[in-house]
Design a protein around this motif. Structure first.
Motif, short mmCIF file in Angstrom:
data_model
loop_
_atom_site.label_atom_id
_atom_site.label_comp_id
_atom_site.label_asym_id
_atom_site.label_seq_id
_atom_site.Cartn_x
_atom_site.Cartn_y
_atom_site.Cartn_z
N ILE A 61 3.58 9.39 11.01
CA ILE A 61 4.61 10.39 11.32
C ILE A 61 4.06 11.80 11.16
O ILE A 61 4.28 12.67 12.02
CB ILE A 61 5.84 10.17 10.41
CG1 ILE A 61 6.46 8.79 10.68
CG2 ILE A 61 6.87 11.27 10.62
CD1 ILE A 61 7.50 8.38 9.66
N ASP A 62 3.35 12.03 10.06
CA ASP A 62 2.77 13.37 9.82
C ASP A 62 1.82 13.75 10.95
O ASP A 62 1.80 14.91 11.40
CB ASP A 62 2.01 13.38 8.49
CG ASP A 62 2.93 13.38 7.30
OD1 ASP A 62 4.14 13.62 7.48
OD2 ASP A 62 2.46 13.13 6.17
N TRP A 63 1.01 12.80 11.40
CA TRP A 63 0.02 13.09 12.45
C TRP A 63 0.72 13.44 13.76
O TRP A 63 0.34 14.40 14.43
CB TRP A 63 -0.92 11.90 12.63
CG TRP A 63 -2.14 12.22 13.44
CD1 TRP A 63 -2.88 13.37 13.40
CD2 TRP A 63 -2.78 11.37 14.40
NE1 TRP A 63 -3.95 13.29 14.26
CE2 TRP A 63 -3.91 12.07 14.90
CE3 TRP A 63 -2.53 10.08 14.86
CZ2 TRP A 63 -4.77 11.52 15.85
CZ3 TRP A 63 -3.38 9.54 15.81
CH2 TRP A 63 -4.50 10.25 16.30
N ALA A 64 1.73 12.65 14.11
CA ALA A 64 2.45 12.93 15.35
C ALA A 64 3.08 14.32 15.31
O ALA A 64 3.02 15.07 16.29
CB ALA A 64 3.52 11.86 15.57
N GLU A 80 0.83 -1.19 0.00
CA GLU A 80 0.00 0.00 0.00
C GLU A 80 0.87 1.25 0.00
O GLU A 80 2.04 1.22 0.39
CB GLU A 80 -0.91 0.01 1.24
CG GLU A 80 -1.87 -1.17 1.34
CD GLU A 80 -2.91 -1.16 0.23
OE1 GLU A 80 -3.19 -0.08 -0.32
OE2 GLU A 80 -3.46 -2.23 -0.08
N ALA A 81 0.29 2.36 -0.43
CA ALA A 81 1.02 3.63 -0.43
C ALA A 81 1.35 4.04 1.01
O ALA A 81 0.55 3.84 1.93
CB ALA A 81 0.18 4.71 -1.10
N GLY A 82 2.53 4.59 1.19
CA GLY A 82 2.91 5.13 2.49
C GLY A 82 3.51 4.13 3.46
O GLY A 82 3.64 4.44 4.65
N PRO A 126 -4.41 4.49 6.79
CA PRO A 126 -3.22 5.34 6.96
C PRO A 126 -1.95 4.51 6.96
O PRO A 126 -1.88 3.44 7.56
CB PRO A 126 -3.46 6.01 8.32
CG PRO A 126 -4.39 5.09 9.04
CD PRO A 126 -5.26 4.47 7.99
N GLY A 127 -0.93 5.00 6.26
CA GLY A 127 0.36 4.34 6.23
C GLY A 127 1.29 4.90 7.29
O GLY A 127 0.92 5.76 8.10
N ILE A 128 2.53 4.44 7.25
CA ILE A 128 3.53 4.93 8.22
C ILE A 128 3.77 6.42 8.03
O ILE A 128 3.96 7.16 9.00
CB ILE A 128 4.84 4.15 8.04
CG1 ILE A 128 4.61 2.65 8.22
CG2 ILE A 128 5.88 4.62 9.05
CD1 ILE A 128 5.78 1.80 7.81
N ALA A 129 3.76 6.86 6.77
CA ALA A 129 3.99 8.29 6.49
C ALA A 129 2.93 9.14 7.19
O ALA A 129 3.24 10.21 7.74
CB ALA A 129 3.96 8.54 4.99
N ILE A 140 9.71 3.21 14.71
CA ILE A 140 9.83 4.11 13.55
C ILE A 140 9.51 5.53 13.96
O ILE A 140 10.20 6.48 13.58
CB ILE A 140 8.90 3.65 12.42
CG1 ILE A 140 9.38 2.32 11.83
CG2 ILE A 140 8.82 4.70 11.31
CD1 ILE A 140 8.39 1.67 10.88
N LEU A 141 8.46 5.69 14.74
CA LEU A 141 8.04 7.03 15.16
C LEU A 141 9.10 7.68 16.04
O LEU A 141 9.36 8.89 15.91
CB LEU A 141 6.70 6.94 15.90
CG LEU A 141 5.98 8.26 16.17
CD1 LEU A 141 5.72 9.01 14.87
CD2 LEU A 141 4.66 8.00 16.90
N ARG A 142 9.73 6.90 16.89
CA ARG A 142 10.78 7.45 17.75
C ARG A 142 11.99 7.92 16.93
O ARG A 142 12.65 8.90 17.27
CB ARG A 142 11.21 6.40 18.77
CG ARG A 142 10.20 6.19 19.88
CD ARG A 142 10.54 4.99 20.73
NE ARG A 142 9.59 4.82 21.84
CZ ARG A 142 9.45 3.70 22.53
NH1 ARG A 142 10.20 2.64 22.23
NH2 ARG A 142 8.57 3.63 23.51
N VAL A 143 12.27 7.20 15.83
CA VAL A 143 13.40 7.56 14.97
C VAL A 143 13.06 8.78 14.12
O VAL A 143 13.86 9.71 13.98
CB VAL A 143 13.80 6.37 14.08
CG1 VAL A 143 14.79 6.80 13.00
CG2 VAL A 143 14.38 5.25 14.93
N LYS A 144 11.86 8.77 13.52
CA LYS A 144 11.48 9.81 12.56
C LYS A 144 10.94 11.07 13.22
O LYS A 144 11.02 12.16 12.64
CB LYS A 144 10.43 9.26 11.60
CG LYS A 144 10.94 8.17 10.66
CD LYS A 144 11.96 8.73 9.69
CE LYS A 144 12.35 7.72 8.64
NZ LYS A 144 13.33 8.28 7.67
N ALA A 145 10.37 10.94 14.42
CA ALA A 145 9.81 12.11 15.11
C ALA A 145 10.25 12.07 16.57
O ALA A 145 9.45 11.81 17.48
CB ALA A 145 8.28 12.12 15.00
#
Length: 309
Positions: free
Chosen positions: A252-255, A49-51, A246-249, A214-219
């Motif tokens: 991250i955007d939401w956080a 899936e996308a994202g 919703p994808g991983i992207a 992933i969230l801890r690394v990216k945000a």
């Protein structure tokens, strides 16, 4: 084993470490198929899936290995002039006019000259076959499912022999195969003949533990409590029958959006106000906002509280 091979990770753990060093948190199965693609010199076909992070794999490999990234973004109507090469017709016309003004009469010599490489405009696929001092580039063929089927047929020669045939010049073959990453969002099926030339991997949604990592690394600015609640809420959303999950992207955007609103924990108003960051279709938003979002948030609070005990 040549010098280029020694620059590549030697095992699956090395690939996972390489990806993590470039802020990409992979699971074991993805690290394994990336390792095999690198060691065997085979294209890697990533579907999902996308994202979910398919395109990011190519970007990460480019950064981590110090290789040039060449991206071919696919779309309906993509043709050879956009993907492979085209002749610089304005320059050719100027050359012809100059030759005529100088009284040059040898048409064969002129034809050979204007169809030489100095008049060739190289597009992504041809660029990827050219030698590079840093090593073979990373070729990203992104969203192949958006291109027309005839374009897939052309790719067979590129992926089989890493060469392209130009009628006026002959065959151009890569001295060393590029690292090829092909992605598809599966809006249509890709032909088996192309898939057989690749290693295949389905990139799915991460489980809650990996998504939290992933969230801890990216945000990294997201508080631990908010990160746990965001991940739990998104994981819950993916259990619903939505047009586009919703994808991983989006996680991250939401956080990051919640940080901009100075939120340290989720509340019903914040969820309803920011659903457009997570969900991209009005029907999905209408299905979740209000009472369903409040119910899901209650489950999230209960789940996080139990996990903290």
């Amino acid at each position: 084993m040549d010098n280029e091979d020694r620059k590549l990770p030697q095992d699956v753990d090395g690939v996972a470490e390489l990806l993590r060093g470039a802020d990409y948190v992979s699971d074991r199965s993805l690290a394994t198929v990336v390792h095999l693609a690198l060691r065997l010199g085979r294209p890697l076909f990533l579907e999902g899936e996308a994202g979910v992070g398919k395109t990011e794999i190519a970007k990460v490999l480019s950064r981590a290995l110090g290789r040039r990234l060449i991206r071919l973004q696919c779309y309906e109507g993509l043709d050879l002039s956009s993907a492979v090469y085209e002749w610089n017709y304005p320059r050719q016309m100027v050359e012809i006019r100059l030759a005529e003004a100088a009284g040059q009469q040898d048409r064969e010599a002129l034809t050979a000259d204007i169809f030489s490489e100095r008049f060739l405009i190289e597009r992504p696929l041809l660029q990827a076959l050219k030698p590079d001092p840093a090593g073979p580039p990373v070729l990203l063929i992104d969203e192949l499912d958006r291109a027309d089927e005839p374009f897939e047929a052309f790719l067979l020669e590129v992926l089989s022999d890493f060469q392209i045939t130009i009628p006026e010049l002959g065959s151009i073959k890569a001295p060393e195969p590029p690292i090829v990453i092909i992605t598809s969002n599966r809006t249509r099926e890709i032909h088996d003949a192309l898939k057989r030339r690749c290693l295949y991997h389905w990139v799915g949604y991460p489980d809650s533990q990996r998504e939290l990592e992933i969230l801890r690394v990216k945000a990294p600015d997201v508080s631990a409590e908010l990160a746990r609640e965001v991940v739990a809420f998104v994981q819950g959303l993916r259990q619903h029958d939505l047009f586009k999950l919703p994808g991983i992207a989006e996680t991250i955007d939401w956080a990051e959006a919640l940080i901009q609103l100075n939120k340290v924990a989720l509340d019903p108003a914040a969820v309803d106000d920011t659903l457009g960051v997570l969900l991209k279709y009005q029907d999905d938003i209408a299905k979740i906002e209000g009472s369903e979002a409040a119910r899901l948030l209650e489950d999230v609070k209960r789940e996080v509280a139990l996990a903290e005990r």
